[in-house]
Motif scaffolding. Structure first.
Motif, PDB file in Angstrom:
ATOM      1  N   TRP B  39       0.836  -1.207   0.000  1.00 39.16           N
ATOM      2  CA  TRP B  39       0.000   0.000   0.000  1.00 39.16           C
ATOM      3  C   TRP B  39       0.870   1.257   0.000  1.00 39.16           C
ATOM      4  N   ILE B  40       1.948   1.246   0.824  1.00 40.62           N
ATOM      5  CA  ILE B  40       2.837   2.412   0.897  1.00 40.62           C
ATOM      6  C   ILE B  40       3.552   2.616  -0.447  1.00 40.62           C
ATOM      7  N   GLN B  43       1.082   4.115  -2.850  1.00 41.72           N
ATOM      8  CA  GLN B  43       0.894   5.543  -2.554  1.00 41.72           C
ATOM      9  C   GLN B  43       2.072   6.362  -3.093  1.00 41.72           C
ATOM     10  N   HIS B  44       3.279   5.806  -2.972  1.00 45.44           N
ATOM     11  CA  HIS B  44       4.478   6.502  -3.456  1.00 45.44           C
ATOM     12  C   HIS B  44       4.398   6.696  -4.969  1.00 45.44           C
ATOM     13  N   ALA B  47       1.880   9.315  -5.815  1.00 46.61           N
ATOM     14  CA  ALA B  47       2.395  10.666  -5.559  1.00 46.61           C
ATOM     15  C   ALA B  47       3.289  11.101  -6.714  1.00 46.61           C
ATOM     16  N   ILE B  48       4.139  10.190  -7.200  1.00 45.61           N
ATOM     17  CA  ILE B  48       5.029  10.528  -8.328  1.00 45.61           C
ATOM     18  C   ILE B  48       4.211  10.828  -9.584  1.00 45.61           C
ATOM     19  N   LYS B  50       1.161  11.907  -9.763  1.00 40.69           N
ATOM     20  CA  LYS B  50       0.450  13.177  -9.563  1.00 40.69           C
ATOM     21  C   LYS B  50       1.381  14.352  -9.885  1.00 40.69           C
ATOM     22  N   ILE B  51       2.624  14.273  -9.376  1.00 37.94           N
ATOM     23  CA  ILE B  51       3.580  15.367  -9.619  1.00 37.94           C
ATOM     24  C   ILE B  51       3.941  15.428 -11.102  1.00 37.94           C
ATOM     25  N   ARG B  52       4.090  14.272 -11.735  1.00 43.19           N
ATOM     26  CA  ARG B  52       4.408  14.237 -13.181  1.00 43.19           C
ATOM     27  C   ARG B  52       3.300  14.919 -13.972  1.00 43.19           C
ATOM     28  N   ILE B  54       1.222  17.244 -12.941  1.00 45.44           N
ATOM     29  CA  ILE B  54       1.300  18.696 -12.709  1.00 45.44           C
ATOM     30  C   ILE B  54       2.418  19.294 -13.567  1.00 45.44           C
ATOM     31  N   MET B  55       3.576  18.599 -13.594  1.00 48.76           N
ATOM     32  CA  MET B  55       4.715  19.107 -14.369  1.00 48.76           C
ATOM     33  C   MET B  55       4.388  19.155 -15.862  1.00 48.76           C
TER      34      MET B  55
END
Lengths: 246, 65
Positions: B39-40, B43-44, B47-48, B50-52, B54-55
């Motif tokens: 699960w962790i 999630q990691h 998160a990556i 999501k940031i990609r 946005i970029m």
């Protein structure tokens, strides 16, 4: 040197880089220790003269129950650091510890409950130790819920820190419940300050597993903290560099 | 000297009469700890991703020189 190391701990970027390395070391060591400790405990340690083979549950139950409480203590330390030094990383730590601590508490409750059946003849009694551990589980769950209910991260951190500090009162109740009240649960079978009552062939694998599970918890907390840091720092240049590098 | 406490693998697995209590506990342990680790990790990755996203969005809207 002075306080430099302390300030470095306050930097999410510094921590993110190092935690990746520490995480791998913890993971490998944990795997090796748990493999040795669990195999030794399950196959090579002698059976208990009263409980027979059911006592072998100790090699999982005791370490995870220790950790369920130790992770809460770590959260309380983070809460104090957050209030005194307003360190961002302390809040990140609280968030990661709550999830891992909840997992270990669930495991301690279920493993204890299954062990209770052959030992006490029942899966559950409203005994002080069991009830205070259940409350610990609800505290962890409450913290996870509280954080997800508050949109502002700073406010969520402060609210969680208050709840963590209030919940600390439950820890001495868990520890001393078997001495304060008449309970089904036996007193601690393993104390760091006293010679164990069991032979070395029984307590050595327990000690190995205790270390192994501590390292598993460290691995999970570090991994979770890195994820929280990425999410919170997503606007900063260093996170973008990390993403582009990967 | 430590030695294997069971005379066969079958008896080890049976752990008479407590195998039905001991093995589910270790199975549950593997499930909870393994589940947390997966699960962790998930999630990691999220998160990556999501940031990609946005970029990528930002690079599309960046004014061209």
């Amino acid at each position: 040197m002075g306080w430099r190391w302390f300030h470095e701990w306050g930097s999410p970027k510094w921590f993110y880089d190092r935690a990746g390395r520490w995480q791998r070391v913890c993971g490998f060591l944990a795997l090796a220790l748990l493999l040795v400790g669990t195999l030794w405990g399950l196959g090579f340690a002698p059976a208990d003269y009263q409980q027979g083979n059911s006592y072998r549950i100790i090699y999982l139950h005791v370490p995870v129950a220790f950790l369920a409480q130790a992770l809460y203590v770590a959260m309380a330390v983070c809460a104090i650091v957050l209030f005194v030094w307003k360190m961002k990383l302390a809040d990140v730590g609280m968030q990661a510890l709550a999830v891992v601590g909840f997992g270990f508490t669930v495991l301690a409750l279920f493993s204890g409950s299954i062990w209770g059946k052959p030992t006490w003849g029942t899966y559950w009694v409203w005994d002080a130790r069991l009830t205070s551990m259940l409350i610990l589980g609800f505290l962890y769950l409450g913290l996870i819920g509280l954080r997800s209910a508050i949109k502002n991260p700073d406010l969520a951190g402060k609210a969680c820190a208050i709840l963590v500090l209030v919940g600390v009162v439950n820890l001495p109740i868990i520890k001393y419940s078997v001495e304060w009240w008449s309970a089904l649960h036996q007193p601690a079978s393993f104390k760091l300050t006293e010679k164990p009552a069991m032979p070395a062939s029984m307590w050595v694998p327990l000690l190995i597993n205790l270390l192994g599970y501590y390292l598993v918890a460290a691995y999970l907390v570090l991994a979770s903290m890195r994820t929280v840091i990425l999410d919170r720092e997503r606007g900063s240049a260093w996170v973008r560099e990390v993403i582009e590098r990967d | 000297m430590i030695e294997f406490q069971f005379d066969s693998l079958f008896n080890f697995l049976r752990m008479a009469p407590h195998g039905i209590y001991v093995w589910p506990v270790y199975g549950l342990g593997l499930l909870v700890i393994g589940g947390l680790a997966i699960w962790i990790r998930y999630q990691h990755r999220q998160a990556i991703r999501k940031i990609r996203r946005i970029m990528n969005r930002e690079s599309i809207h960046e004014p061209k020189a």
